[in-house]
Design a protein around this motif. Structure first.
Motif: not given
Length: 260
Positions: A225-230
């Motif tokens: 499961r990944y997240q897009i850095p913001m």
């Protein structure tokens, strides 16, 4: 292949619907691409059961509706049944995977979980085609209709990429994993950053709805499961934008691997 210009007629125009029990049965037998079927909620009889059985076999969603809904779509004697033609051709997922591998390509797929806005779907399809994504996987329920509006929003991309419609996203996940394809779900609290994943390997990205995200049982079945850095504390990205960022990162990694 150049994009083909499509008709701008509304999706609910007469040329895009099939009206009546026998016409719908004939369309199903002839393999006409159908997006969904509306059936009067109290309709019964052998023809209705035939339509339901064939639709189930072909993973075509059937929606029970009141008579008023059907009359709002046509003034023809509908006999309690209206089918919407699809603007795209749906393909079998395993056959598409076999085709991709047979062509010597590394599978890069995209799965949509609860994405209902056709403009988002169109934008996602454009990004997918431009980044070398070979196929988009959608469920037979809970996704925006892939009619003329969606094709128009995609600038024709939906006609040039494999579209696989499945009756169960979880079964599709399991099928892909059996084929050596890793499942990556996009989530706000993903354990890894997008760029930490090895996207040069066979993979499928799952994009969820903006309201509810990826369903929990799909998330649990995923490989990562990944997240897009913001930066900042804004809640989330538009799903079409998130898909574009994800797919371009995958394309970048694959291009760097080839260049290296």
């Amino acid at each position: 292949m150049a994009f083909q210009k499509k008709s701008t007629n509304n999706y609910q125009s007469k040329k895009n619907i099939i009206v009546g029990r026998n016409p719908v049965i004939e369309a199903l037998k002839e393999g006409v691409n159908i997006d969904k079927i509306l059936i009067f909620k109290n309709a019964s009889g052998e023809a209705i059961q035939t339509i339901r059985n064939q639709a189930k076999k072909l993973s075509i969603p059937v929606q029970p509706v009141p008579q008023e809904k059907l009359y709002s779509l046509t003034n023809i004697n509908h006999q309690g049944v209206i089918a919407f033609k699809s603007a795209v051709t749906y393909q079998d997922l395993q056959q598409v995977v076999d085709l991709i591998v047979g062509n010597g390509e590394v599978p890069q797929l995209l799965m949509l979980d609860g994405v209902t806005d056709v403009r988002n779907i169109g934008g996602i399809a454009r990004s997918a085609l431009c980044t070398g994504t070979q196929a988009i996987i959608i469920p037979d329920k809970g996704v925006g209709a892939l009619g003329e509006d969606a094709v128009k929003s995609s600038a024709g991309a939906l006609e040039q990429i494999h579209i696989c419609r499945v009756s169960s996203l979880l079964n599709a996940v399991e099928l892909l994993q059996l084929n050596g394809i890793s499942i990556f779900t996009s989530e706000m609290n993903g354990e890894k950053k997008l760029y930490e994943l090895d996207l040069t390997l066979p993979c499928c990205f799952v994009m969820g709805s903006e309201d509810n995200g990826v369903q929990s049982y799909i998330s649990k079945a995923a490989n990562d499961r990944y997240q897009i850095p913001m930066v900042g504390n804004f809640d989330s990205l538009n799903v079409s934008v998130a898909a574009g960022i994800t797919l371009y990162e995958a394309m970048k990694q694959r291009m760097q691997q080839t260049a290296g």
